[in-house]
Enzyme design. Structure first.
Site, PDB file in Angstrom:
ATOM      1  N   HIS A   1       5.829  -9.352  -5.760  1.00 20.09           N
ATOM      2  CA  HIS A   1       4.559  -9.410  -5.908  1.00 20.09           C
ATOM      3  C   HIS A   1       3.708 -10.404  -6.501  1.00 20.09           C
ATOM      4  CE1 HIS A   1       4.647  -6.142  -9.340  1.00 20.09           C
ATOM      5  NE2 HIS A   1       4.529  -7.819  -9.914  1.00 20.09           N
TER       6      HIS A   1
ATOM      7  N   ASP B   1      -5.072  -9.901 -12.581  1.00 18.08           N
ATOM      8  CA  ASP B   1      -4.796  -8.408 -12.885  1.00 18.08           C
ATOM      9  C   ASP B   1      -5.857  -7.183 -13.694  1.00 18.08           C
ATOM     10  OD1 ASP B   1      -2.721  -8.818 -13.553  1.00 18.08           O
ATOM     11  OD2 ASP B   1      -1.633  -9.166 -11.566  1.00 18.08           O
TER      12      ASP B   1
ATOM     13  N   GLU C   1       1.030  -6.049  -3.624  1.00 18.83           N
ATOM     14  CA  GLU C   1       2.401  -6.131  -3.297  1.00 18.83           C
ATOM     15  C   GLU C   1       2.815  -6.119  -1.849  1.00 18.83           C
ATOM     16  OE1 GLU C   1       4.415  -4.745  -5.793  1.00 18.83           O
ATOM     17  OE2 GLU C   1       3.033  -3.322  -6.676  1.00 18.83           O
TER      18      GLU C   1
ATOM     19  N   ASP D   1      10.126  -6.989  -6.895  1.00 21.76           N
ATOM     20  CA  ASP D   1       9.492  -6.729  -5.228  1.00 21.76           C
ATOM     21  C   ASP D   1       8.618  -8.224  -4.575  1.00 21.76           C
ATOM     22  OD1 ASP D   1       7.480  -6.529  -6.516  1.00 21.76           O
ATOM     23  OD2 ASP D   1       7.077  -3.814  -5.015  1.00 21.76           O
TER      24      ASP D   1
END
Ligand code: F6R
Length: 240
Positions: free
Chosen positions: A137, A67, A142, A135
């Site tokens: 990811h 990313d 996400e 979380d």
């Protein structure tokens, strides 16, 4: 899933560097999928040392990163392109032309996502290194990202912006968008190596390994991959 629990971050990094190093030793032309963030820093430091002492060569290795932030060009110190050069590429014998990241500064982001998806199809990852978001990811997929998604632009969750703000001088400087490999791009890798360290990852680790497979925890999709190794320190493994 093969789960390896070690004492601490240093041992996690030793194990991870050993596994990635072995992938390169057994196939000097390997394509490595790479991650940024705090988790792989120790791994990269060990790979740099192994290259410096002639134990591993990256001369024929290709890499593709997960990313990049939208709006930061490769020279920006907060870009992942800069991070990769500083922590790995400039310190090993890799050909920089064989290293790939999404271009977060592209004018046409849709075209950039399509270009990166095609690139990944042309050089599938032999092994994909992943960190884990608190979380759940993976990459910047996400919660509720589709499992069949390819490279796309995401709006980062507020918790991710907060987690990543430690690397910026102010939280307002953290880009709110990123380009990320999709979950389908990640799942295409032949092998996956995912690392997690620290108590703030313990719930996400539990959901990834023991939770239901669903899009609320993107990393839970890894239960469906045939060759995943999870390396955890004790704090990250505390809820298992
Ligand atoms: C980084 C990436 C992210 C991180 C994750 C964990 O390229 O794709 O999924 O791996 O946010 O970040 P750290 O390691 O900083 O806790």
């Amino acid at each position: 899933m093969k789960i390896i629990v070690v004492d601490d971050y240093e041992q996690m990094s030793d194990k991870s560097a050993e596994l990635l190093g072995n992938a390169v030793k057994s196939d000097p032309n390997a394509t490595l999928g790479l991650a940024t963030g705090s988790t792989p820093l120790g791994t990269y430091a060990r790979l740099v040392e192994a290259c410096a002492c002639g134990e591993i060569s990256f001369a024929a290795v290709r890499t593709c990163n997960l990313d990049e932030y939208v709006g930061l060009n490769a020279d920006n110190v907060n870009s992942y392109a800069h991070y990769m050069r500083e922590n790995l590429f400039d310190k090993i014998d890799i050909n920089i032309d064989n290293t790939h990241l999404p271009n977060g500064a592209a004018q046409d982001l849709d075209a950039e996502c399509a270009r990166y998806t095609e690139l990944l199809e042309s050089i599938p990852q032999d092994i994909q290194l992943l960190g884990l978001g608190s979380d759940g990811h993976i990459g910047f997929n996400e919660p509720y990202s589709p499992f069949d998604g390819h490279t796309h632009v995401v709006t980062l969750a507020e918790s991710t912006v907060k987690d990543n703000s430690r690397l910026f001088s102010h939280i307002d400087e953290v880009p709110r968008k990123a380009i990320t490999m999709g979950i389908a791009d990640i799942m295409r890798a032949r092998k996956i190596l995912i690392l997690a360290s620290g108590a703030n990852k313990a719930q996400a680790v539990y959901d990834m390994i023991k939770g239901e497979i669903n899009e609320a925890c993107p990393a839970s999709v890894l239960q469906r991959h045939p060759d995943v190794t999870v390396v955890l320190d004790k704090s990250a493994a505390a809820l298992l």
